[in-house]
Design an enzyme around this catalytic site. Sequence first.
Site, short mmCIF file in Angstrom:
data_model
loop_
_atom_site.label_atom_id
_atom_site.label_comp_id
_atom_site.label_asym_id
_atom_site.label_seq_id
_atom_site.Cartn_x
_atom_site.Cartn_y
_atom_site.Cartn_z
N LYS A 289 18.32 28.20 -73.38
CA LYS A 289 19.65 28.56 -73.86
C LYS A 289 20.00 27.86 -75.17
O LYS A 289 19.34 26.92 -75.61
CB LYS A 289 20.69 28.27 -72.78
CG LYS A 289 20.70 29.33 -71.68
CD LYS A 289 21.95 29.27 -70.85
CE LYS A 289 22.09 30.53 -70.00
NZ LYS A 289 23.29 30.48 -69.14
N ARG B 174 17.59 29.50 -62.42
CA ARG B 174 17.30 30.82 -63.00
C ARG B 174 16.50 30.60 -64.29
O ARG B 174 17.00 30.01 -65.24
CB ARG B 174 18.61 31.56 -63.28
CG ARG B 174 18.43 32.96 -63.84
CD ARG B 174 19.79 33.63 -64.04
NE ARG B 174 19.65 34.99 -64.56
CZ ARG B 174 19.58 35.29 -65.85
NH1 ARG B 174 19.66 34.32 -66.77
NH2 ARG B 174 19.44 36.54 -66.24
#
Length: 286
Positions: A221, A255
């Site tokens: 991210k 995840r």
Amino acid sequence: MLRLGRHEFGEHETVVMAIVNRTPDSFYDRGATFRDGPALDRVEQAVSEGAAIIDIGGVKAGPGEEVSAEEEVRRTAGFVAEVRRRWPDVVVSVDTWRHEVGEAVCEAGADLLNDAWGGVDPKLAGVAARYGAGLVCTHTGGAAPRTRPHRVAYDDVMADVLRRTVALAESAVAAGVRRDAVLIDPGHDFGKNTRHSLEVTRRLEEMVTTGWPVLVSLSNKDFVGETLDRPVKERLTGTLATTAVSAWLGARVYRVHEVAETRQVLDMVASIAGLRPPAVARRGLA
């Protein structure tokens, strides 16, 4: 106890959720699993590497081309049915915020609805309840789907995370979702700048102590990229460092894009914590 699909996950069991994007414009894989063949190959690899959950998404999280609910269903529902047929024991999750999509994928066999946009569609929890599916309740700070944060501020970011995610979780249970099938997610990058995401990581134990299982979506991210000044394809080391810290603090579900590497990190942390024996222990014994 966390119960999803056919699985019951123990109190200290960490779980890998593998990302399979059915989108042509994913920020990470750039459409590598948009077509059925490569997507099914990705599922096979992820399961073989230790993923217990497959998370299927039909719309990329960030801004981009508009995707209707009908198109999102077209990208996901048939694929869910095929994954359910080929891997009957895997937990099938779908990343969606729309109740219409939730209905279609649950009908096709999904076990979990991963609502990454913080309950923006209040009907989604009712869909999960009707089908006996689980629900992920994510903090976004009230951001609209597919928007990026702009000058976002909190008096106390973790206080806001706790207030909103716990309220969503309790609301889901009130709507009929099983308590042991509800997870909360701090929503790294969603409605947050990099400093916010770093703060919720180091304070993750505050979420864990609520008693709700915590899911984290850290993989490659922007907060990792900005912290280390690395482009998307060079964020694995930072992601795994964040994964180790999150595991030490008690997060349960991860995840990820890189399944094998994540599974090794989680197993190593569990062994250091005394929750998992070494796979092999010969040194100094012979």
